[in-house]
Design a protein around this motif. Sequence first.
Motif, PDB file in Angstrom:
ATOM      1  N   ALA A   1       0.839  -1.197   0.000  1.00  0.00           N
ATOM      2  CA  ALA A   1       0.000   0.000   0.000  1.00  0.00           C
ATOM      3  C   ALA A   1       0.878   1.252   0.000  1.00  0.00           C
ATOM      4  CB  ALA A   1      -0.924  -0.002   1.221  1.00  0.00           C
ATOM      5  N   GLU A   2       1.900   1.261   0.833  1.00  0.00           N
ATOM      6  CA  GLU A   2       2.796   2.412   0.863  1.00  0.00           C
ATOM      7  C   GLU A   2       3.603   2.513  -0.416  1.00  0.00           C
ATOM      8  OE1 GLU A   2       4.975   3.018   4.427  1.00  0.00           O
ATOM      9  OE2 GLU A   2       3.116   3.417   5.525  1.00  0.00           O
TER      10      GLU A   2
ATOM     11  N   LEU B   1      -0.069   5.038  -0.749  1.00  0.00           N
ATOM     12  CA  LEU B   1      -1.315   5.049   0.017  1.00  0.00           C
ATOM     13  C   LEU B   1      -1.047   4.728   1.481  1.00  0.00           C
ATOM     14  CD1 LEU B   1      -3.360   2.962  -2.558  1.00  0.00           C
ATOM     15  CD2 LEU B   1      -3.553   5.431  -2.204  1.00  0.00           C
TER      16      LEU B   1
ATOM     17  N   THR C   1      -4.878   0.796   4.033  1.00  0.00           N
ATOM     18  CA  THR C   1      -5.625   0.432   2.821  1.00  0.00           C
ATOM     19  C   THR C   1      -5.177  -0.918   2.273  1.00  0.00           C
ATOM     20  OG1 THR C   1      -4.087   1.637   1.387  1.00  0.00           O
ATOM     21  CG2 THR C   1      -6.006   2.850   2.196  1.00  0.00           C
TER      22      THR C   1
ATOM     23  N   THR D   1      -7.846  -3.777   1.435  1.00  0.00           N
ATOM     24  CA  THR D   1      -7.825  -4.391   0.106  1.00  0.00           C
ATOM     25  C   THR D   1      -7.711  -5.907   0.208  1.00  0.00           C
ATOM     26  OG1 THR D   1      -6.795  -2.417  -0.828  1.00  0.00           O
ATOM     27  CG2 THR D   1      -6.602  -4.447  -2.102  1.00  0.00           C
TER      28      THR D   1
ATOM     29  N   VAL E   1      -1.529   8.039  -9.227  1.00  0.00           N
ATOM     30  CA  VAL E   1      -2.173   8.625  -8.052  1.00  0.00           C
ATOM     31  C   VAL E   1      -1.334   9.743  -7.435  1.00  0.00           C
ATOM     32  CG1 VAL E   1      -2.891   8.147  -5.674  1.00  0.00           C
ATOM     33  CG2 VAL E   1      -3.539   6.595  -7.506  1.00  0.00           C
TER      34      VAL E   1
ATOM     35  N   ALA F   1      -5.756  10.509  -2.152  1.00  0.00           N
ATOM     36  CA  ALA F   1      -5.079   9.356  -2.749  1.00  0.00           C
ATOM     37  C   ALA F   1      -5.934   8.103  -2.656  1.00  0.00           C
ATOM     38  CB  ALA F   1      -3.731   9.128  -2.062  1.00  0.00           C
ATOM     39  N   VAL F   2      -6.615   7.925  -1.509  1.00  0.00           N
ATOM     40  CA  VAL F   2      -7.435   6.725  -1.328  1.00  0.00           C
ATOM     41  C   VAL F   2      -8.590   6.706  -2.319  1.00  0.00           C
ATOM     42  CG1 VAL F   2      -8.915   5.480   0.274  1.00  0.00           C
ATOM     43  CG2 VAL F   2      -6.803   6.509   1.099  1.00  0.00           C
TER      44      VAL F   2
ATOM     45  N   ALA G   1      -7.271   5.915  -5.824  1.00  0.00           N
ATOM     46  CA  ALA G   1      -6.900   4.502  -5.957  1.00  0.00           C
ATOM     47  C   ALA G   1      -8.142   3.612  -5.988  1.00  0.00           C
ATOM     48  CB  ALA G   1      -5.986   4.096  -4.805  1.00  0.00           C
ATOM     49  N   SER G   2      -9.170   3.996  -5.237  1.00  0.00           N
ATOM     50  CA  SER G   2     -10.407   3.211  -5.232  1.00  0.00           C
ATOM     51  C   SER G   2     -11.101   3.275  -6.583  1.00  0.00           C
ATOM     52  CB  SER G   2     -11.342   3.714  -4.130  1.00  0.00           C
ATOM     53  OG  SER G   2     -10.788   3.495  -2.851  1.00  0.00           O
TER      54      SER G   2
ATOM     55  N   GLN H   1     -12.519   1.312   0.061  1.00  0.00           N
ATOM     56  CA  GLN H   1     -11.272   2.072   0.247  1.00  0.00           C
ATOM     57  C   GLN H   1     -10.028   1.243  -0.070  1.00  0.00           C
ATOM     58  OE1 GLN H   1     -11.051   4.196   3.950  1.00  0.00           O
ATOM     59  NE2 GLN H   1     -13.179   4.856   3.869  1.00  0.00           N
TER      60      GLN H   1
ATOM     61  N   PHE I   1      -7.493  -0.677  -3.376  1.00  0.00           N
ATOM     62  CA  PHE I   1      -6.827  -0.310  -4.620  1.00  0.00           C
ATOM     63  C   PHE I   1      -6.670  -1.557  -5.488  1.00  0.00           C
ATOM     64  CE2 PHE I   1      -3.748  -0.904  -1.193  1.00  0.00           C
ATOM     65  CZ  PHE I   1      -2.889  -1.872  -1.701  1.00  0.00           C
TER      66      PHE I   1
END
Length: 556
Positions: free
Chosen positions: A43-44, A48, A52, A56, A89, A102-103, A106-107, A303, A305
């Motif tokens: 995620a990072e 993100l 998240t 995910t 993103v 960003a979330v 990405a969603s 929420q 990606f």
Amino acid sequence: MRGSQWVPGVRAAATYEARWLPRDLVAGLVLTALLVPQGMAYAELAGLPAITGLYTSILCLVAYAIFGPSRVLVLGPDSALGPMIAAVVVPIVLADGDPGRAVALASVLALLVGLFMTVAAVAQLGFVADLLSHPTQLGYINGLAVTIFFGQLPKLFGFSVEGEGLFADIKGFVTGLDETVPAAVAIGAGGLAVILVLQRFLPRAPGVLVAVVGAIAAVTMLGLDDVDVVGPLPQGFPPFTIPLVSLQELGMLAAAAVGITLVSVTDTISTASTFAARAGREVHGNQEMAGIGAANLAAGLFQGFPVSTSASRTAVAAAAGAKSQVTGLVGAAAITLMLLLVPGLLRDMPQPMLAAVVIAASIGLLDIDGMVRLWRQRRVEFALAASAFVGVAVLGVLPGIAVAVALSVLNVFRRAWWPYRTVLAKPDGVDGYHDLHQYPDGVRMDGLIIFRFDAPLIFANARTFREEVRRLAQQEPRWIVIAAEPITDVDTTAADMLEELDEELNAKGISLVFAELKHPVKEKIDRYELTRTIDPAHFYPSLDDAVAAYRAGFGP
């Protein structure tokens, strides 16, 4: 796809055997130990918040268990997709000045990928995975691995850099070394060493889990306040959310979603084929796309990606004895319980440790042996792989996938444009007629040339065919026999060329003759009315028949 095929999970539940449950439970818990740190790290990597990655993981595992056809395939955040997500993103977020968006971005990206996957599944477009040939995919993945590696090095050393692209990351890392945090390097490098050593010598051991637990313990017990940590995670199940973006942003996200979809499909079909072959099962590409589409749609509404199949996590689940998608459901349930009951469990996880997890994944992506094998086996395909590598390194992740696809398509055209062609002869002691380059002492009849053209005869290679036949005609034969078995098609451009070429040869007293022409291709030639110029008697079922006819007309 029939209606009953849309929800394979229902059929799987109806045929589930109780004796599988203990293995699925154990495999699910083992898998959780990998899902949590990797989900947060990837995620990072995508730019993100770490939480998240857990959201995910939960949703994609549940959705694929219902809609996915494979019994053991594991979906989730993927190291190969992370940079692609970040590439679209992060620039939008930085330009807007609102990192919280960003979330949402990405969603929406996940929803678009899910939509594209679902449409492709309904339209039976599983063949799109073929748009990335193995050499270009190899070059792209190697370029991605190097990009990820250097992009995570600053985080491993305890600082951050500004820049975009491989060379900017390398420059930023070198110039920022004076900002290195020694404790961060110790945590990150030590964790990376643990992961790699255990993967090498104890592959069944949960190397990532061991490294993460050790890193958290070190930060907590030694009071390493100068090492950045993840911090407290939100408590509870991810909320249902309908993300909103502008039309301009939607266009940018849609373009990125196409590339992510292609990479995800290619990776999934490849991984699914590998594990299905081990179990003696078949892969259903369109059903796989439906399963991945459902997983992305579910992630995007909670929420999350974009996700893809993970070969490493699937291998872990299989090695732990997973028998069905109950393994994934156990993993999703375990992560959910952690978020509900002990959300502070991972608050002291060091950021350098997450960088170490990602770097270990990038090393796993790297395939130097594959590049060396291409160099030894076929230099042209090595050049394709190298070009795809450079495309990612120089142009960036998203343009790199476009370069890889373009190179794959161009390679197909290259083979059709300049196919292999040769003259055939009859070697002593060998049945049939064979390549004169392979049998230079093969016997050829005076006045007869047998020519083989190893490709469909289409607009792209019609000129090549014509020039080659003209060159052979300079030897002043009576007949030029086309060994037409490899010619699987003749388009209208090639048909016009054949008509003009036949008239040109006839004027020189040379006949153009065909042998072994496939019936569908012969039907096209009849439909093009080429037999107005090409003698209808000059089509023979075999080369032996053509040679016998030549002997009958012109002697031995």
